[in-house]
Motif scaffolding. Structure first.
Motif: not given
Length: 338
Positions: A20-28, A75-78
């Motif tokens: 989840y950490q890695k994929k949310t980072m990659m999305v951003r 990781f979010t839009e921020n």
């Protein structure tokens, strides 16, 4: 026969948290790349990846919710400034994605072996297939642009040989003939150089846009470490008359505007440290020339120290999200909780 809901195990929870950490980072990161990439073919690859990765993030979020576990922040839009100037050129953005798919393929292969529930194993199968497909697309794109150097072509063997003398493993001869590298050794040296060329450029960009001075200094140190690995690995290849891989492609711009949060860039670096440390260990294990591990072990120590200092730096600045904890039975027995 077991019926009803099968509880999630600690290893499954931990791997899902990591992914989840890695994929949310990659999305951003890819979100930012899509905001400024001008190459139509590259945009298609990045867009397809972004859509697929975003869907996987939603699936993971649903699993945490269904299991009654807190959804990680990740990781979010921020963590991304979509209005920042371009930090890397179009080619490097695809190089970066290819590099990260190598990391993803290794993680998914490991994590499926750490899972027990069929639905989670099936999820990792889909993650793996997606990463492999993206790796293939990025590889073919870079080859079509003429910017991805291949490992050297070798004369194919027409018979099988066995090592008959101990000096097959020797790399210390001052005089006389030292055996050339075998193809296994060349493959891992090429991998080390290719990964660190990309890593050097990534650290250069991160150092330009990091907010805190000590974090900028850390990325600069990472750039210098990558240069050292490239130099030492190239020297070993040249000693066997093999040209090391090189490409002028993949440029870092002169932007110094904050692009990604320090948290995102530090996490990305930590992920690559883990991948680099593992690759170095595997390459050393498969080397049959005794001098090569001795040359690579100091590098492995430098990578370990760099990763360890990065972890301390993340904690110091409050950038490290904690993984789920096991129960503290001692505290529970005393009627205390965290």
């Amino acid at each position: 026969m077991t019926t009803g809901h099968i509880p999630i195990t600690s290893s499954e929870l931990s791997t899902l948290w990591i992914i989840y950490q890695k994929k949310t980072m990659m999305v951003r990161v890819i979100e930012f790349f899509l905001s400024n990439n001008q190459d139509a073919e590259a945009i298609e690859i990045l867009q397809t990846f972004h859509e697929g990765e975003s869907n996987f993030v939603n699936e993971l979020r649903n699993i945490f919710t269904q299991e009654g576990a807190a959804v990680p922040i990740g990781f979010t839009e921020n963590d991304v400034n979509l209005n920042a100037p371009k930090l890397f050129d179009d080619i490097f953005e695809v190089m970066y994605l290819r590099m990260m798919m190598k990391v993803a393929s290794g993680l998914h292969a490991l994590h499926i072996s750490m899972s027990y529930r069929k639905d989670i194993m099936d999820l990792y199968k889909r993650f793996s297939a997606f990463a492999e497909d993206t790796c293939e697309k990025t590889t073919q794109f870079l080859l079509s642009k003429g910017v991805l150097p291949k490992s050297p072509v070798v004369t194919l063997p027409n018979h099988v040989e066995f090592a008959e003398k101990k000096n097959y493993r020797s790399g210390f001869k001052i005089t006389g003939h030292r055996r050339s590298l075998n193809t296994v050794e060349v493959a891992y040296l090429y991998q080390a150089i290719e990964s660190n060329v990309d890593g050097m450029k990534l650290m250069t960009g991160f150092a330009q846009v990091a907010k805190k001075k000590d974090i900028r200094d850390y990325f600069f140190r990472g750039k210098e470490l990558s240069k050292t690995i490239i130099t030492k690995s190239s020297e070993i290849l040249l000693d066997s008359d093999i040209n090391p891989p090189s490409t002028p492609a993949g440029r870092v711009t002169d932007s110094t505007v904050s692009t990604f949060s320090d948290k995102l860039m530090m996490y990305n670096t930590s992920l690559l440290n883990t991948f680099g440390f593992g690759s170095n260990a595997i390459g050393t294990t498969f080397s049959l020339r005794k001098d090569l591990p001795l040359k690579m072990i100091p590098i492995a120590k430098d990578v370990f120290d760099f990763a360890n200092d990065g972890g301390d730096l993340m904690i110091e600045h409050g950038l490290l999200e904690e993984p789920p904890q096991m129960e503290d039975r001692t505290q529970l027995s005393k009627g205390q909780s965290k």
